[in-house]
Design an enzyme around this catalytic site. Structure first.
Site, PDB file in Angstrom:
ATOM      1  N   ARG A 135       0.847  -1.203   0.000  1.00 13.98           N
ATOM      2  CA  ARG A 135       0.000   0.000   0.000  1.00 13.98           C
ATOM      3  C   ARG A 135       0.882   1.252   0.000  1.00 13.98           C
ATOM      4  NH1 ARG A 135      -4.406  -1.245   3.643  1.00 13.98           N
ATOM      5  NH2 ARG A 135      -4.794  -2.732   1.991  1.00 13.98           N
ATOM      6  N   ASP A 154     -14.470  -4.021   8.089  1.00 10.97           N
ATOM      7  CA  ASP A 154     -15.401  -5.107   8.407  1.00 10.97           C
ATOM      8  C   ASP A 154     -16.277  -4.747   9.601  1.00 10.97           C
ATOM      9  OD1 ASP A 154     -12.395  -5.924   8.881  1.00 10.97           O
ATOM     10  OD2 ASP A 154     -13.492  -6.679  10.622  1.00 10.97           O
TER      11      ASP A 154
HETATM   12  N1  HPA Z   1      -9.372  -6.955  14.290  1.00  5.05           N
HETATM   13  C1  HPA Z   1      -8.179  -6.380  14.414  1.00  5.05           C
HETATM   14  N2  HPA Z   1      -7.677  -5.577  13.491  1.00  5.05           N
HETATM   15  C2  HPA Z   1      -8.416  -5.320  12.391  1.00  5.05           C
HETATM   16  C3  HPA Z   1      -9.664  -5.885  12.222  1.00  5.05           C
HETATM   17  C4  HPA Z   1     -10.174  -6.742  13.231  1.00  5.05           C
HETATM   18  O1  HPA Z   1     -11.287  -7.272  13.131  1.00  5.05           O
HETATM   19  N3  HPA Z   1     -10.152  -5.453  11.012  1.00  5.05           N
HETATM   20  C5  HPA Z   1      -9.207  -4.647  10.482  1.00  5.05           C
HETATM   21  N4  HPA Z   1      -8.154  -4.559  11.323  1.00  5.05           N
END
Ligand code: HPA
Length: 235
Positions: free
Chosen positions: A24, A204
């Site tokens: 990235r 997420d």
């Molecule tokens: N947990 C920890 N770090 C993260 C998560 C998660 O669900 N999603 C993106 N980074």
């Protein structure tokens, strides 16, 4: 040079944008910077320095977790005279009041990590953004009319775990999201008297298991990257 970064001293700008992923960092350098030069690639953790709108800025990776960002941020601050680090990462949302692609400017990081205590003697379980980077990000977002949420984050030491309940530390500090690096970055900046902030894009939603798909991932991070660059040249 430092132990983990082999850039010549002077080749890293005072402002560094720090994604977790080296690829990235490469993408940001290629897509957004002019005259970008690769200044370190030790362990394939790439650092680039170039120009954004004519101003010198660097971008390089932290790797994942407090130990890794602890190493890179410490060496940048203390060996390269870096003044500001803006972490640009992704996070999981603990509740479904947040949405995929929401952008967060972290206002505090709570953690059960021993990093701050063992490294610097800070016994608190909350570390705050340091210096003016956090405020300048909010001002920049307001000037661009870009929505940014002011949110507390849980900096976790684990990605996988057995217990699906909300971790006690996240409940205690009303952390809406989880990631794995801000706490250590803020602790290092505090100890060294430097500036640090963290921008996150929600990738997420943990209760519903919604996720940004792999092909959406690159595009979806662009608004956060642009905000970090715009704030970076105002620092
Ligand atoms: N947990 C920890 N770090 C993260 C998560 C998660 O669900 N999603 C993106 N980074």
């Amino acid at each position: 040079m430092s132990i983990h970064i082999t850039a010549p001293v002077g080749s890293i700008a005072p402002v560094v944008l720090m994604p977790g992923d080296p690829l990235r960092a490469k993408l940001i350098a290629t897509e957004f910077l002019t005259d970008a030069a690769l200044v370190s690639s030790t362990r394939n953790i790439f650092y680039y320095t170039g120009l954004y709108k004519g101003q010198r800025i660097s971008v390089g990776a932290s790797g994942m977790g407090c130990p890794s960002i602890g190493i890179y941020s410490y060496e940048l601050y203390s060996n390269y005279d870096v003044q500001h680090i803006i972490r640009i990462g992704t996070c999981g949302a603990y509740h479904n009041n947040l949405q995929l692609f929401d952008i967060i400017n972290v206002n505090k990081a709570a953690s059960e990590s021993t990093f701050a205590k063992e490294a610097w003697g800070y016994a608190e379980e909350v570390m705050l953004p340091q210096g003016n980077a956090y405020t300048v990000i909010n001002e920049t977002a307001a000037a661009r009319q870009q929505a940014v949420l002011d949110t507390a984050v849980h900096t976790s030491d684990y990605f996988y775990r057995a217990n699906p309940e909300l971790p006690a530390i996240a409940a205690a500090h009303k952390c809406e999201v989880v990631e794995m690096e801000s706490f250590a970055l803020f602790a290092n900046a505090r100890y060294l008297g430097k500036s640090a902030a963290c921008l996150l894009t929600v990738s997420d939603i943990i209760p519903t298991q919604q996720k940004i798909s792999p092909d959406q991932r690159e595009q979806s991070l662009l608004p956060m990257i642009e905000l970090a660059l715009e704030a970076g040249i105002r620092l």
